[in-house]
Scaffold this motif. Structure first.
Motif, PDB file in Angstrom:
ATOM      1  N   LEU A 244       0.854  -1.178   0.000  1.00 28.65           N
ATOM      2  CA  LEU A 244       0.000   0.000   0.000  1.00 28.65           C
ATOM      3  C   LEU A 244       0.892   1.231   0.000  1.00 28.65           C
ATOM      4  CD1 LEU A 244      -2.792   1.394   0.310  1.00 28.65           C
ATOM      5  CD2 LEU A 244      -2.460   1.235   2.792  1.00 28.65           C
ATOM      6  N   GLY A 245       0.736   2.066  -0.997  1.00 27.92           N
ATOM      7  CA  GLY A 245       1.490   3.309  -1.070  1.00 27.92           C
ATOM      8  C   GLY A 245       0.574   4.493  -0.824  1.00 27.92           C
ATOM      9  N   LEU A 246       1.006   5.401   0.027  1.00 27.54           N
ATOM     10  CA  LEU A 246       0.224   6.594   0.362  1.00 27.54           C
ATOM     11  C   LEU A 246       1.096   7.825   0.167  1.00 27.54           C
ATOM     12  CD1 LEU A 246      -1.397   5.336   3.700  1.00 27.54           C
ATOM     13  CD2 LEU A 246      -2.484   5.424   1.446  1.00 27.54           C
ATOM     14  N   GLY A 247       0.487   8.898  -0.269  1.00 32.49           N
ATOM     15  CA  GLY A 247       1.252  10.122  -0.469  1.00 32.49           C
ATOM     16  C   GLY A 247       0.378  11.346  -0.467  1.00 32.49           C
ATOM     17  N   LEU A 248       1.012  12.482  -0.363  1.00 32.20           N
ATOM     18  CA  LEU A 248       0.293  13.748  -0.442  1.00 32.20           C
ATOM     19  C   LEU A 248       1.205  14.805  -1.037  1.00 32.20           C
ATOM     20  CD1 LEU A 248       1.237  15.878   2.050  1.00 32.20           C
ATOM     21  CD2 LEU A 248       0.118  14.096   3.398  1.00 32.20           C
ATOM     22  N   ARG A 249       0.592  15.818  -1.637  1.00 33.18           N
ATOM     23  CA  ARG A 249       1.276  16.964  -2.204  1.00 33.18           C
ATOM     24  C   ARG A 249       0.596  18.233  -1.692  1.00 33.18           C
ATOM     25  NH1 ARG A 249       3.868  13.195  -2.972  1.00 33.18           N
ATOM     26  NH2 ARG A 249       4.646  12.272  -4.919  1.00 33.18           N
ATOM     27  N   SER A 250       1.370  19.150  -1.185  1.00 31.27           N
ATOM     28  CA  SER A 250       0.838  20.403  -0.673  1.00 31.27           C
ATOM     29  C   SER A 250       1.636  21.555  -1.261  1.00 31.27           C
ATOM     30  CB  SER A 250       0.928  20.446   0.865  1.00 31.27           C
ATOM     31  OG  SER A 250       0.400  21.650   1.372  1.00 31.27           O
TER      32      SER A 250
END
Length: 459
Positions: A244-250
């Motif tokens: 499971l890969g999780l990420g975010l961009r802000s």
């Protein structure tokens, strides 16, 4: 900071951070011009911040001393005197303890500072003081050089991300059960800030919410699928696993105004089913400074500075690093929202941990040292979705404590993530991790670990 079950807590917390963040894209929007006045930043309170850091250290020490009854928490004035006058050492704690737990604890110190009106850099100084206080007074082991660096620098990166995400949850104008629920959620996400808000009375004080709490551009994503790892040096192929890969961009350095460190940042983490190495990879990347070099109607070149926190645990290949970079950023607009982006980072590695042979380092199994590195990243996509991309990285590390003289680390990744239906995509990636270590009076030790992934993505 010695830790037994802390690694599990930090892993669970990291997963919770990314899962909560993935639910926020719909709330990321520009604040209307007629919105109520934003709250003024909290006044700087140095003594209260120092008191809260001391209280946090005392609470953690009490749990380890009286509940967990750990040997290393048995301290005395004699131990304090020895630690104050003695030399720092390089400890032999597990990789996850030093490279994961310490940045996590540093984030607690850091957010106490941020919630008491400190800037990014000022909170970094408080993080260093909190770590130093623990190393001298919280353990009966000699103070550790690697603990100070990992806690202080890792706390900067991890702490600012937690501060920004908790700001997106908090609503100072809310009352009643809604306010209580938001404060609890933000406190679970960011324990250091939650403690400070209770101490300062901000957890129930009604007022305006800072406008900067919601960034103009924000997105979370997830990938789930099948992963295959191997050891090319030994000709071994590992068992297939679910990941499971999780990420975010802000924030977007090309589209948004930049004012403060981490106005633009990214977080990526990969979790796998293998019990001993649940967290496979994690990276935090935060923009510290930015200036335009070239601006044309369809392309731009920017000069920036970044901070990086890196964690890689691929079988018997382990690398953790705290680093900073000077970076060139390029963007070329194509049709519609499609664009090509490229980044060249010249990195200064403050401290890296690199796996070697556990039998050669009294069971620690990795070397410590600073170094230099270069990274090239290029991608075709539509922010924040990368349809295809290439990443190449090479780093040289000079060992200060361990078995090898030098390490050369090379990592490469080719990936694709093709849109299929609305926010769903199908993709895959090929990665290669390589370490070449120079050991005195021995042949160079080489390790190569390939990794293949196929996945379904959600954006």
């Amino acid at each position: 900071m010695r830790s037994g079950g802390t690694s599990s807590a930090a892993l669970v917390h990291l997963a919770m951070v990314l899962l909560l963040a993935a639910a926020f894209p719909a709330h990321a929007h520009e604040v209307p011009a007629d919105a109520p006045l934003a709250a003024a930043p909290p006044s700087r309170n140095v003594w209260l911040a120092l008191g809260e850091v001391t209280a946090a250290n005392a609470a953690i020490w009490s749990v380890n001393r009286f509940i967990r009854k750990t040997d290393w928490s048995e301290v005395s004035p004699e131990v304090w005197g020895r630690n104050l006058t003695g030399r720092f050492e390089w400890d032999a704690d597990k990789f996850t303890a030093n490279q994961l737990d310490h940045p996590y604890h540093g984030g607690i110190y850091y957010n106490i500072g941020r919630d008491n009106g400190f800037s990014y850099w000022e909170s970094g100084l408080l993080t260093f003081l909190g770590s130093l206080q623990w190393e001298v007074f919280g353990e009966n082991n000699p103070p550790s050089t690697n603990d100070i660096i990992n806690t202080s620098l890792g706390g900067l990166a991890v702490g600012e991300v937690l501060y920004r995400l908790s700001s997106m949850i908090l609503d100072n104008s809310a009352t009643g059960w809604e306010r209580g629920g938001l404060e609890v959620a933000a406190g679970l996400l960011n324990p250091g800030r939650g403690l400070s808000r209770v101490v300062r009375g901000e957890a129930w004080r009604v007022g305006p919410t800072p406008r900067e709490s919601t960034p103009l551009h924000f997105a979370g994503f997830a990938r789930a699928g099948f992963l295959q790892e191997g050891d090319a040096t030994k000709g071994q192929v590992g068992e297939g696993q679910f990941f499971l890969g999780l990420g975010l961009r802000s924030g977007d350095p090309f589209l948004d105004d930049f004012h403060k460190p981490f106005d633009s940042f990214s977080v990526d983490a990969s979790f796998i089913t293998r019990q001993d190495h649940f967290l496979s990879q994690a990276e935090v990347q935060g923009l510290l400074a930015l200036t335009p070099l070239v601006r044309r109607p369809r392309w731009q070149v920017l000069l920036g500075a970044y901070q990086f926190y890196d964690y890689v645990d691929i079988g018997n290949y382990q690398v953790g690093a705290q680093s900073f970079s000077g970076s060139l950023l390029y963007r070329h607009e194509l049709k519609g929202a499609l664009d090509v982006r490229a980044t060249l980072d010249l990195r200064g590695v403050a401290l890296a941990a690199i796996s070697t042979d556990p039998s050669e380092t009294d069971g620690r199994g990795y070397d410590y040292g600073p170094g230099l590195g270069v990274t090239l990243r290029a991608a075709l996509g539509s922010w924040p979705w990368e349809y295809a991309g290439l990443e190449l990285e090479a780093s040289w590390i000079r060992t200060l404590d361990g078995t090898s003289n030098d390490h050369l680390i090379q990592e490469g990744r080719l990936h694709a993530d093709i849109p299929v239906f609305h926010g769903l995509g199908l993709g895959g990636s090929v990665q290669l991790f390589r370490r070449d270590s120079l050991i005195p009076h021995e042949q160079a030790d080489t390790q190569k670990n390939p990794r293949f992934q196929v996945f379904v993505s959600w954006h």
